[in-house]
Design a protein around this motif. Structure first.
Motif, PDB file in Angstrom:
ATOM      1  N   ILE A  20      43.775  15.381  49.803  1.00 26.29           N
ATOM      2  CA  ILE A  20      43.073  14.407  48.956  1.00 26.29           C
ATOM      3  C   ILE A  20      43.915  13.878  47.803  1.00 26.29           C
ATOM      4  O   ILE A  20      43.424  13.105  46.978  1.00 26.29           O
ATOM      5  CB  ILE A  20      41.731  14.976  48.415  1.00 26.29           C
ATOM      6  N   LEU A  21      45.197  14.266  47.758  1.00 25.64           N
ATOM      7  CA  LEU A  21      46.069  13.754  46.701  1.00 25.64           C
ATOM      8  C   LEU A  21      47.408  13.359  47.329  1.00 25.64           C
ATOM      9  O   LEU A  21      47.947  14.113  48.139  1.00 25.64           O
ATOM     10  CB  LEU A  21      46.286  14.858  45.658  1.00 25.64           C
ATOM     11  N   GLY A  22      47.914  12.192  46.978  1.00 23.42           N
ATOM     12  CA  GLY A  22      49.192  11.754  47.543  1.00 23.42           C
ATOM     13  C   GLY A  22      49.928  10.836  46.593  1.00 23.42           C
ATOM     14  O   GLY A  22      49.323  10.126  45.780  1.00 23.42           O
ATOM     15  N   LEU A  23      51.252  10.858  46.710  1.00 22.66           N
ATOM     16  CA  LEU A  23      52.135  10.173  45.760  1.00 22.66           C
ATOM     17  C   LEU A  23      53.155   9.331  46.520  1.00 22.66           C
ATOM     18  O   LEU A  23      53.807   9.840  47.435  1.00 22.66           O
ATOM     19  CB  LEU A  23      52.860  11.276  44.979  1.00 22.66           C
ATOM     20  N   ALA A  24      53.318   8.063  46.140  1.00 19.98           N
ATOM     21  CA  ALA A  24      54.342   7.215  46.762  1.00 19.98           C
ATOM     22  C   ALA A  24      55.656   7.377  46.013  1.00 19.98           C
ATOM     23  O   ALA A  24      55.667   7.514  44.788  1.00 19.98           O
ATOM     24  CB  ALA A  24      53.891   5.754  46.743  1.00 19.98           C
ATOM     25  N   LEU A  25      56.772   7.354  46.743  1.00 21.82           N
ATOM     26  CA  LEU A  25      58.079   7.663  46.153  1.00 21.82           C
ATOM     27  C   LEU A  25      59.094   6.544  46.337  1.00 21.82           C
ATOM     28  O   LEU A  25      59.119   5.895  47.388  1.00 21.82           O
ATOM     29  CB  LEU A  25      58.641   8.929  46.816  1.00 21.82           C
ATOM     30  N   ALA A  26      59.956   6.380  45.322  1.00 19.71           N
ATOM     31  CA  ALA A  26      61.048   5.410  45.410  1.00 19.71           C
ATOM     32  C   ALA A  26      62.307   6.042  44.831  1.00 19.71           C
ATOM     33  O   ALA A  26      62.303   6.459  43.668  1.00 19.71           O
ATOM     34  CB  ALA A  26      60.705   4.146  44.622  1.00 19.71           C
ATOM     35  N   PRO A  27      63.409   6.149  45.612  1.00 15.79           N
ATOM     36  CA  PRO A  27      64.650   6.706  45.076  1.00 15.79           C
ATOM     37  C   PRO A  27      65.145   5.884  43.882  1.00 15.79           C
ATOM     38  O   PRO A  27      65.064   4.647  43.898  1.00 15.79           O
ATOM     39  CB  PRO A  27      65.638   6.595  46.248  1.00 15.79           C
ATOM     40  N   ILE A  28      65.688   6.597  42.868  1.00 18.31           N
ATOM     41  CA  ILE A  28      66.104   5.852  41.671  1.00 18.31           C
ATOM     42  C   ILE A  28      67.402   5.081  41.903  1.00 18.31           C
ATOM     43  O   ILE A  28      67.720   4.182  41.139  1.00 18.31           O
ATOM     44  CB  ILE A  28      66.247   6.761  40.419  1.00 18.31           C
ATOM     45  N   ASP A  29      68.135   5.410  42.980  1.00 18.75           N
ATOM     46  CA  ASP A  29      69.374   4.657  43.250  1.00 18.75           C
ATOM     47  C   ASP A  29      69.100   3.366  44.021  1.00 18.75           C
ATOM     48  O   ASP A  29      70.011   2.648  44.413  1.00 18.75           O
ATOM     49  CB  ASP A  29      70.392   5.529  43.995  1.00 18.75           C
ATOM     50  N   GLY A  30      67.822   3.069  44.255  1.00 19.19           N
ATOM     51  CA  GLY A  30      67.456   1.800  44.897  1.00 19.19           C
ATOM     52  C   GLY A  30      67.512   1.849  46.414  1.00 19.19           C
ATOM     53  O   GLY A  30      67.233   0.839  47.071  1.00 19.19           O
ATOM     54  N   SER A  31      67.898   3.012  46.988  1.00 16.96           N
ATOM     55  CA  SER A  31      67.969   3.055  48.451  1.00 16.96           C
ATOM     56  C   SER A  31      66.563   3.006  49.059  1.00 16.96           C
ATOM     57  O   SER A  31      65.582   3.353  48.408  1.00 16.96           O
ATOM     58  CB  SER A  31      68.755   4.275  48.941  1.00 16.96           C
ATOM     59  N   LEU A  32      66.521   2.564  50.322  1.00 21.03           N
ATOM     60  CA  LEU A  32      65.239   2.398  51.011  1.00 21.03           C
ATOM     61  C   LEU A  32      64.748   3.732  51.539  1.00 21.03           C
ATOM     62  O   LEU A  32      65.449   4.400  52.283  1.00 21.03           O
ATOM     63  CB  LEU A  32      65.428   1.491  52.225  1.00 21.03           C
ATOM     64  N   LEU A  33      63.552   4.135  51.152  1.00 21.65           N
ATOM     65  CA  LEU A  33      62.972   5.367  51.698  1.00 21.65           C
ATOM     66  C   LEU A  33      61.582   4.996  52.216  1.00 21.65           C
ATOM     67  O   LEU A  33      60.562   5.279  51.584  1.00 21.65           O
ATOM     68  CB  LEU A  33      62.929   6.455  50.617  1.00 21.65           C
ATOM     69  N   GLY A  34      61.588   4.315  53.347  1.00 19.26           N
ATOM     70  CA  GLY A  34      60.337   3.865  53.941  1.00 19.26           C
ATOM     71  C   GLY A  34      60.644   2.981  55.139  1.00 19.26           C
ATOM     72  O   GLY A  34      61.763   2.470  55.264  1.00 19.26           O
ATOM     73  N   ASP A  35      59.657   2.829  56.019  1.00 24.22           N
ATOM     74  CA  ASP A  35      59.864   1.997  57.214  1.00 24.22           C
ATOM     75  C   ASP A  35      59.592   0.530  56.897  1.00 24.22           C
ATOM     76  O   ASP A  35      58.856   0.208  55.955  1.00 24.22           O
ATOM     77  CB  ASP A  35      58.900   2.437  58.330  1.00 24.22           C
ATOM     78  N   ARG A  36      60.214  -0.321  57.738  1.00 22.66           N
ATOM     79  CA  ARG A  36      59.943  -1.753  57.635  1.00 22.66           C
ATOM     80  C   ARG A  36      59.460  -2.246  58.988  1.00 22.66           C
ATOM     81  O   ARG A  36      60.057  -1.893  60.015  1.00 22.66           O
ATOM     82  CB  ARG A  36      61.233  -2.490  57.274  1.00 22.66           C
ATOM     83  N   VAL A  37      58.410  -3.024  58.982  1.00 24.64           N
ATOM     84  CA  VAL A  37      57.892  -3.579  60.235  1.00 24.64           C
ATOM     85  C   VAL A  37      57.770  -5.094  60.090  1.00 24.64           C
ATOM     86  O   VAL A  37      57.295  -5.593  59.057  1.00 24.64           O
ATOM     87  CB  VAL A  37      56.515  -2.980  60.611  1.00 24.64           C
ATOM     88  N   SER A  38      58.234  -5.794  61.129  1.00 28.24           N
ATOM     89  CA  SER A  38      58.106  -7.265  61.140  1.00 28.24           C
ATOM     90  C   SER A  38      57.243  -7.718  62.300  1.00 28.24           C
ATOM     91  O   SER A  38      57.310  -7.139  63.387  1.00 28.24           O
ATOM     92  CB  SER A  38      59.475  -7.927  61.331  1.00 28.24           C
ATOM     93  N   VAL A  39      56.454  -8.753  62.042  1.00 27.27           N
ATOM     94  CA  VAL A  39      55.793  -9.482  63.127  1.00 27.27           C
ATOM     95  C   VAL A  39      56.555 -10.795  63.237  1.00 27.27           C
ATOM     96  O   VAL A  39      56.596 -11.585  62.284  1.00 27.27           O
ATOM     97  CB  VAL A  39      54.300  -9.743  62.825  1.00 27.27           C
ATOM     98  N   VAL A  40      57.213 -10.981  64.386  1.00 25.95           N
ATOM     99  CA  VAL A  40      58.143 -12.112  64.516  1.00 25.95           C
ATOM    100  C   VAL A  40      57.430 -13.373  64.988  1.00 25.95           C
ATOM    101  O   VAL A  40      57.548 -14.431  64.376  1.00 25.95           O
ATOM    102  CB  VAL A  40      59.294 -11.738  65.483  1.00 25.95           C
ATOM    103  N   GLU A  41      56.703 -13.232  66.111  1.00 25.87           N
ATOM    104  CA  GLU A  41      56.019 -14.410  66.672  1.00 25.87           C
ATOM    105  C   GLU A  41      55.013 -13.972  67.719  1.00 25.87           C
ATOM    106  O   GLU A  41      55.058 -12.834  68.193  1.00 25.87           O
ATOM    107  CB  GLU A  41      57.050 -15.353  67.318  1.00 25.87           C
ATOM    108  N   GLU A  42      54.141 -14.871  68.101  1.00 26.29           N
ATOM    109  CA  GLU A  42      53.237 -14.598  69.229  1.00 26.29           C
ATOM    110  C   GLU A  42      54.018 -14.781  70.525  1.00 26.29           C
ATOM    111  O   GLU A  42      54.906 -15.647  70.598  1.00 26.29           O
ATOM    112  CB  GLU A  42      52.038 -15.548  69.180  1.00 26.29           C
TER     113      GLU A  42
END
Ligand code: ATP
Ligand code: HSE
Length: 317
Positions: A20-42
Protein backbone atom coordinates in the motif's frame (compact mmCIF):
# COMPACT_ATOMS: atom_id res chain seq x y z
CA UNK A 1 1.50 11.09 -34.77
CA UNK A 2 3.60 8.58 -32.79
CA UNK A 3 3.49 8.90 -29.00
CA UNK A 4 6.14 7.75 -26.49
CA UNK A 5 5.75 7.38 -22.73
CA UNK A 6 8.50 7.02 -20.13
CA UNK A 7 7.52 5.38 -16.81
CA UNK A 8 10.01 5.48 -13.90
CA UNK A 9 11.25 2.69 -11.64
CA UNK A 10 9.51 2.35 -8.30
CA UNK A 11 10.05 0.84 -4.88
CA UNK A 12 7.03 -1.01 -3.51
CA UNK A 13 6.36 -1.35 0.23
CA UNK A 14 9.13 1.09 1.32
CA UNK A 15 9.57 -1.36 4.24
CA UNK A 16 6.56 -0.29 6.25
CA UNK A 17 3.63 -0.28 3.81
CA UNK A 18 3.35 -3.73 2.31
CA UNK A 19 1.31 -3.47 -0.92
CA UNK A 20 0.00 0.00 0.00
CA UNK A 21 3.01 2.32 -0.16
CA UNK A 22 5.24 3.00 -3.17
CA UNK A 23 7.85 5.50 -4.28
CA UNK A 24 8.91 6.59 -7.79
CA UNK A 25 12.67 6.97 -8.33
CA UNK A 26 14.94 9.05 -10.56
CA UNK A 27 18.77 8.70 -10.59
CA UNK A 28 20.46 11.99 -9.72
CA UNK A 29 22.93 11.60 -12.60
CA UNK A 30 20.03 11.93 -15.05
CA UNK A 31 20.28 8.36 -16.36
CA UNK A 32 17.09 6.60 -17.43
CA UNK A 33 15.70 4.16 -14.88
CA UNK A 34 12.41 3.16 -16.43
CA UNK A 35 10.88 1.66 -19.57
CA UNK A 36 9.80 3.59 -22.63
CA UNK A 37 6.91 2.53 -24.82
CA UNK A 38 5.90 4.04 -28.16
CA UNK A 39 2.75 3.69 -30.20
CA UNK A 40 3.98 4.28 -33.74
CA UNK A 41 0.95 3.85 -36.00
CA UNK A 42 -2.15 1.81 -36.71
CA UNK A 43 -1.42 -1.34 -38.76
CA UNK A 44 -3.02 -4.52 -40.10
CA UNK A 45 -1.78 -6.72 -37.25
CA UNK A 46 -0.44 -5.89 -33.77
CA UNK A 47 3.38 -5.74 -33.65
CA UNK A 48 5.91 -5.06 -30.90
CA UNK A 49 9.60 -4.29 -31.36
CA UNK A 50 11.84 -4.66 -28.28
CA UNK A 51 15.10 -2.86 -27.57
CA UNK A 52 17.06 -1.78 -24.47
CA UNK A 53 19.50 -3.38 -22.01
CA UNK A 54 17.03 -5.99 -20.73
CA UNK A 55 15.11 -6.70 -23.95
CA UNK A 56 16.77 -10.12 -24.26
CA UNK A 57 14.98 -11.24 -21.06
CA UNK A 58 11.52 -10.58 -22.49
CA UNK A 59 9.31 -13.34 -23.90
CA UNK A 60 10.04 -13.80 -27.61
CA UNK A 61 6.39 -14.05 -28.56
CA UNK A 62 4.97 -10.48 -28.58
CA UNK A 63 1.58 -11.78 -27.44
CA UNK A 64 3.26 -13.01 -24.24
CA UNK A 65 4.51 -9.51 -23.50
CA UNK A 66 2.43 -7.57 -20.98
CA UNK A 67 2.39 -4.69 -23.47
CA UNK A 68 0.12 -6.78 -25.68
CA UNK A 69 -2.26 -7.33 -22.75
CA UNK A 70 -2.22 -3.57 -22.23
CA UNK A 71 -3.30 -3.12 -25.84
CA UNK A 72 -6.14 -5.63 -25.37
CA UNK A 73 -7.18 -4.01 -22.08
CA UNK A 74 -7.16 -0.54 -23.64
CA UNK A 75 -9.13 -1.78 -26.67
CA UNK A 76 -11.76 -3.30 -24.35
CA UNK A 77 -12.11 -0.04 -22.38
CA UNK A 78 -12.46 1.89 -25.62
CA UNK A 79 -15.11 -0.54 -26.84
CA UNK A 80 -17.11 0.38 -23.71
CA UNK A 81 -17.01 3.97 -24.99
CA UNK A 82 -18.18 2.78 -28.39
CA UNK A 83 -14.77 3.37 -30.00
CA UNK A 84 -13.17 0.66 -32.13
CA UNK A 85 -9.37 0.49 -31.77
CA UNK A 86 -7.36 -0.94 -34.68
CA UNK A 87 -4.16 -3.02 -34.23
CA UNK A 88 -1.09 -0.86 -33.68
CA UNK A 89 2.66 -1.00 -34.12
CA UNK A 90 4.36 -0.55 -30.73
CA UNK A 91 7.95 -0.31 -29.46
CA UNK A 92 9.25 -1.20 -26.00
CA UNK A 93 12.60 0.01 -24.69
CA UNK A 94 13.16 -2.39 -21.79
CA UNK A 95 15.48 -0.58 -19.40
CA UNK A 96 14.39 -2.24 -16.15
CA UNK A 97 15.42 -5.80 -15.33
CA UNK A 98 12.58 -8.30 -14.95
CA UNK A 99 11.98 -9.60 -11.43
CA UNK A 100 14.18 -6.89 -9.94
CA UNK A 101 11.95 -5.32 -7.30
CA UNK A 102 12.03 -2.06 -9.24
CA UNK A 103 8.54 -2.39 -10.67
CA UNK A 104 9.70 -3.63 -14.05
CA UNK A 105 6.37 -5.02 -15.27
CA UNK A 106 4.60 -2.00 -13.76
CA UNK A 107 6.86 0.32 -15.76
CA UNK A 108 6.02 -1.45 -19.04
CA UNK A 109 2.31 -1.50 -18.19
CA UNK A 110 2.16 2.16 -17.20
CA UNK A 111 4.21 3.34 -20.17
CA UNK A 112 2.17 1.22 -22.59
CA UNK A 113 -1.22 2.43 -21.35
CA UNK A 114 -0.09 6.05 -21.09
CA UNK A 115 1.27 5.90 -24.66
CA UNK A 116 -1.91 4.24 -26.00
CA UNK A 117 -4.10 6.79 -24.25
CA UNK A 118 -1.95 9.64 -25.59
CA UNK A 119 -2.02 8.22 -29.11
CA UNK A 120 -5.82 8.23 -29.09
CA UNK A 121 -6.13 11.76 -27.64
CA UNK A 122 -6.53 10.84 -23.94
CA UNK A 123 -10.04 9.34 -23.94
CA UNK A 124 -9.53 7.55 -20.57
CA UNK A 125 -9.14 9.56 -17.38
CA UNK A 126 -6.26 8.96 -14.93
CA UNK A 127 -8.39 7.08 -12.41
CA UNK A 128 -9.68 4.64 -15.02
CA UNK A 129 -6.18 4.15 -16.43
CA UNK A 130 -4.75 3.46 -12.97
CA UNK A 131 -7.42 0.84 -12.27
CA UNK A 132 -6.57 -0.85 -15.56
CA UNK A 133 -2.84 -0.70 -14.72
CA UNK A 134 -3.51 -2.39 -11.37
CA UNK A 135 -5.58 -5.08 -13.02
CA UNK A 136 -2.79 -5.87 -15.49
CA UNK A 137 -0.15 -5.88 -12.74
CA UNK A 138 -2.37 -8.31 -10.79
CA UNK A 139 -2.48 -10.57 -13.84
CA UNK A 140 1.31 -11.01 -13.56
CA UNK A 141 1.89 -11.19 -9.83
CA UNK A 142 -1.23 -13.12 -8.83
CA UNK A 143 -3.03 -10.35 -6.91
CA UNK A 144 -3.83 -6.70 -7.53
CA UNK A 145 -1.45 -4.31 -5.76
CA UNK A 146 -0.95 -0.71 -6.81
CA UNK A 147 2.28 0.08 -4.94
CA UNK A 148 4.34 0.05 -8.15
CA UNK A 149 1.86 1.24 -10.79
CA UNK A 150 0.56 4.21 -8.77
CA UNK A 151 3.92 5.91 -8.04
CA UNK A 152 5.18 4.96 -11.50
CA UNK A 153 2.18 6.70 -13.09
CA UNK A 154 1.65 9.60 -10.69
CA UNK A 155 5.18 10.12 -9.30
CA UNK A 156 6.19 10.75 -5.69
CA UNK A 157 5.27 8.68 -2.64
CA UNK A 158 1.83 7.15 -2.99
CA UNK A 159 -0.37 5.58 -0.32
CA UNK A 160 -3.12 3.30 -1.56
CA UNK A 161 -6.60 4.38 -0.62
CA UNK A 162 -8.45 2.11 -3.04
CA UNK A 163 -11.87 3.68 -2.54
CA UNK A 164 -14.50 3.55 -5.25
CA UNK A 165 -13.51 6.98 -6.50
CA UNK A 166 -9.77 7.21 -5.79
CA UNK A 167 -6.98 4.64 -5.83
CA UNK A 168 -4.08 6.57 -4.37
CA UNK A 169 -3.12 9.49 -2.11
CA UNK A 170 0.05 11.50 -2.62
CA UNK A 171 2.19 11.85 0.54
CA UNK A 172 4.80 14.53 1.26
CA UNK A 173 8.48 13.52 1.02
CA UNK A 174 11.77 14.99 2.25
CA UNK A 175 13.65 16.84 -0.51
CA UNK A 176 17.00 16.26 1.17
CA UNK A 177 16.78 12.44 1.27
CA UNK A 178 18.64 10.31 -1.25
CA UNK A 179 17.52 6.78 -2.08
CA UNK A 180 20.41 4.47 -2.92
CA UNK A 181 19.21 1.42 -4.81
CA UNK A 182 21.21 -1.65 -5.75
CA UNK A 183 20.01 -4.46 -7.99
CA UNK A 184 22.04 -7.64 -7.45
CA UNK A 185 21.53 -8.96 -10.98
CA UNK A 186 19.54 -12.00 -9.81
CA UNK A 187 15.86 -12.39 -10.70
CA UNK A 188 13.16 -12.90 -8.07
CA UNK A 189 9.65 -13.66 -9.28
CA UNK A 190 7.11 -11.44 -7.52
CA UNK A 191 4.56 -14.26 -7.51
CA UNK A 192 7.10 -16.62 -5.86
CA UNK A 193 8.17 -13.98 -3.33
CA UNK A 194 4.50 -13.56 -2.37
CA UNK A 195 3.97 -17.30 -2.02
CA UNK A 196 6.57 -17.60 0.73
CA UNK A 197 4.76 -15.09 2.95
CA UNK A 198 2.39 -16.36 5.64
CA UNK A 199 -1.32 -16.35 4.82
CA UNK A 200 -2.04 -14.87 8.26
CA UNK A 201 -0.13 -12.66 10.70
CA UNK A 202 -0.32 -12.63 14.50
CA UNK A 203 -1.82 -9.86 16.61
CA UNK A 204 1.53 -8.31 17.66
CA UNK A 205 2.70 -8.00 14.03
CA UNK A 206 -0.61 -6.49 12.96
CA UNK A 207 -0.47 -3.88 15.71
CA UNK A 208 3.16 -3.06 14.86
CA UNK A 209 2.32 -2.67 11.16
CA UNK A 210 -0.56 -0.26 11.92
CA UNK A 211 1.47 1.71 14.45
CA UNK A 212 4.41 2.19 12.08
CA UNK A 213 2.36 3.26 9.10
CA UNK A 214 0.19 5.68 11.08
CA UNK A 215 3.16 7.31 12.85
CA UNK A 216 5.13 7.46 9.57
CA UNK A 217 2.35 9.31 7.71
CA UNK A 218 1.93 11.71 10.63
CA UNK A 219 5.71 12.31 10.76
CA UNK A 220 5.80 13.02 7.01
CA UNK A 221 3.07 15.63 7.36
CA UNK A 222 4.85 17.26 10.30
CA UNK A 223 8.25 17.10 8.60
CA UNK A 224 9.73 15.00 11.41
CA UNK A 225 12.53 13.19 9.55
CA UNK A 226 13.96 11.26 12.49
CA UNK A 227 10.57 9.90 13.55
CA UNK A 228 9.62 8.96 9.99
CA UNK A 229 12.91 7.12 9.46
CA UNK A 230 12.61 5.27 12.76
CA UNK A 231 9.31 3.71 11.58
CA UNK A 232 10.80 2.21 8.41
CA UNK A 233 11.11 -1.38 9.59
CA UNK A 234 9.58 -4.27 7.69
CA UNK A 235 7.68 -6.69 9.92
CA UNK A 236 5.63 -8.23 7.10
CA UNK A 237 7.90 -9.35 4.23
CA UNK A 238 11.57 -8.91 5.08
CA UNK A 239 11.74 -11.58 7.81
CA UNK A 240 10.67 -14.16 5.22
CA UNK A 241 12.22 -12.75 2.05
CA UNK A 242 15.69 -11.79 3.18
CA UNK A 243 16.80 -15.42 3.10
CA UNK A 244 16.39 -15.19 -0.71
CA UNK A 245 18.96 -12.38 -0.81
CA UNK A 246 22.71 -12.85 -0.71
CA UNK A 247 24.58 -10.57 1.70
CA UNK A 248 21.47 -8.72 2.86
CA UNK A 249 22.38 -8.42 6.57
CA UNK A 250 25.93 -7.26 5.83
CA UNK A 251 24.59 -4.67 3.37
CA UNK A 252 22.20 -3.31 5.96
CA UNK A 253 24.87 -3.26 8.66
CA UNK A 254 27.30 -1.34 6.43
CA UNK A 255 24.63 1.14 5.27
CA UNK A 256 23.46 1.92 8.81
CA UNK A 257 27.05 2.27 9.98
CA UNK A 258 27.58 4.87 7.22
CA UNK A 259 24.60 6.83 8.51
CA UNK A 260 21.70 5.46 6.43
CA UNK A 261 18.37 6.37 8.02
CA UNK A 262 16.73 3.16 6.84
CA UNK A 263 17.55 0.09 4.75
CA UNK A 264 15.21 -2.45 3.22
CA UNK A 265 14.08 -4.60 0.30
CA UNK A 266 12.68 -2.78 -2.72
CA UNK A 267 9.37 -4.45 -3.56
CA UNK A 268 9.83 -8.19 -3.67
CA UNK A 269 13.61 -7.88 -4.20
CA UNK A 270 16.37 -8.58 -4.90
CA UNK A 271 16.97 -4.80 -5.18
CA UNK A 272 17.71 -3.20 -1.81
CA UNK A 273 17.42 0.46 -0.88
CA UNK A 274 19.00 2.78 1.67
CA UNK A 275 17.46 6.14 2.61
CA UNK A 276 20.26 8.63 3.30
CA UNK A 277 20.29 12.39 4.02
CA UNK A 278 23.92 12.98 3.03
CA UNK A 279 25.26 12.74 -0.54
CA UNK A 280 28.78 11.61 0.45
CA UNK A 281 27.35 8.78 2.54
CA UNK A 282 24.94 7.89 -0.29
CA UNK A 283 27.82 7.64 -2.78
CA UNK A 284 29.86 5.60 -0.33
CA UNK A 285 26.99 3.14 0.28
CA UNK A 286 26.42 2.87 -3.48
CA UNK A 287 30.11 1.96 -4.06
CA UNK A 288 30.09 -0.61 -1.26
CA UNK A 289 26.90 -2.24 -2.56
CA UNK A 290 28.38 -2.34 -6.08
CA UNK A 291 31.34 -4.27 -4.67
CA UNK A 292 29.45 -6.48 -2.23
CA UNK A 293 25.81 -6.86 -3.22
CA UNK A 294 25.98 -7.16 -7.01
CA UNK A 295 26.36 -10.77 -8.12
CA UNK A 296 26.73 -10.59 -11.88
CA UNK A 297 27.01 -8.31 -14.93
CA UNK A 298 23.29 -7.47 -14.87
CA UNK A 299 23.51 -5.70 -11.51
CA UNK A 300 23.72 -1.94 -10.98
CA UNK A 301 23.38 0.74 -8.33
CA UNK A 302 22.16 4.34 -8.44
CA UNK A 303 21.82 7.25 -6.08
CA UNK A 304 18.27 8.48 -6.65
CA UNK A 305 15.86 11.13 -5.52
CA UNK A 306 12.10 10.84 -5.54
CA UNK A 307 10.74 11.10 -9.09
CA UNK A 308 7.99 13.63 -8.55
CA UNK A 309 6.96 13.78 -12.21
CA UNK A 310 5.81 10.21 -12.75
CA UNK A 311 5.04 9.14 -16.30
CA UNK A 312 6.06 11.49 -19.08
CA UNK A 313 4.18 11.35 -22.38
CA UNK A 314 5.69 12.92 -25.48
CA UNK A 315 4.42 13.24 -29.02
CA UNK A 316 7.26 12.25 -31.35
CA UNK A 317 8.55 14.79 -33.88
N1 ATP B 1 7.18 -5.95 -20.61
C1 ATP B 1 7.39 -6.78 -19.61
N2 ATP B 1 8.12 -6.38 -18.55
C2 ATP B 1 8.35 -7.21 -17.51
N3 ATP B 1 7.90 -8.48 -17.44
C3 ATP B 1 7.18 -8.93 -18.49
C4 ATP B 1 6.89 -8.10 -19.59
N4 ATP B 1 6.13 -8.81 -20.45
C5 ATP B 1 5.96 -10.02 -19.91
N5 ATP B 1 6.58 -10.12 -18.74
C6 ATP B 1 6.59 -11.30 -17.88
O1 ATP B 1 5.98 -10.95 -16.64
C7 ATP B 1 6.63 -11.59 -15.57
C8 ATP B 1 7.10 -10.50 -14.61
O2 ATP B 1 7.43 -11.12 -13.43
P1 ATP B 1 7.55 -10.37 -12.06
O3 ATP B 1 6.25 -9.76 -11.67
O4 ATP B 1 8.22 -11.31 -11.14
O5 ATP B 1 8.58 -9.29 -12.45
P2 ATP B 1 8.59 -7.75 -12.34
O6 ATP B 1 7.30 -7.08 -12.45
O7 ATP B 1 9.63 -7.43 -13.32
O8 ATP B 1 9.10 -7.61 -10.88
P3 ATP B 1 9.44 -6.35 -10.07
O9 ATP B 1 8.16 -5.59 -9.81
O10 ATP B 1 9.94 -7.02 -8.86
O11 ATP B 1 10.44 -5.58 -10.82
C9 ATP B 1 7.78 -12.39 -16.14
O12 ATP B 1 7.36 -13.71 -16.29
C10 ATP B 1 8.01 -11.75 -17.52
O13 ATP B 1 8.51 -12.65 -18.49
N1 HSE C 1 4.11 -5.11 -2.75
C1 HSE C 1 4.61 -6.05 -3.71
C2 HSE C 1 5.58 -5.34 -4.62
C3 HSE C 1 6.17 -6.22 -5.69
O1 HSE C 1 7.20 -5.51 -6.39
C4 HSE C 1 5.28 -7.18 -2.98
O2 HSE C 1 6.09 -6.90 -2.10
O3 HSE C 1 5.00 -8.34 -3.28
Amino acid sequence: MAVTAYAPASTGNVSLGFDILGLALAPIDGSLLGDRVSVVEETQAFSLENSGRFAHKLPEDPTQNIVYDCFLGFKAEMAELGIDVQPVKMKLEKNLPIGSGLGSSASSIVAALAALNGFYGNPLNSELLLRLMGKLEGQISGSIHYDNVAPCFLGGLQLMLESETQISLSLPTFDDWYWVICYSGASVSTAAAREILPAQYDKATTIEFGRQLAVFVDALHRGDRALAASMMKDVVAEPYRKSLLNNFDASRAYSLQQGALAFGISGSGPTVFAAVDNLNAANDIKSWLEQNYIQNENGFAHVCKVDTRGTQVLEDE
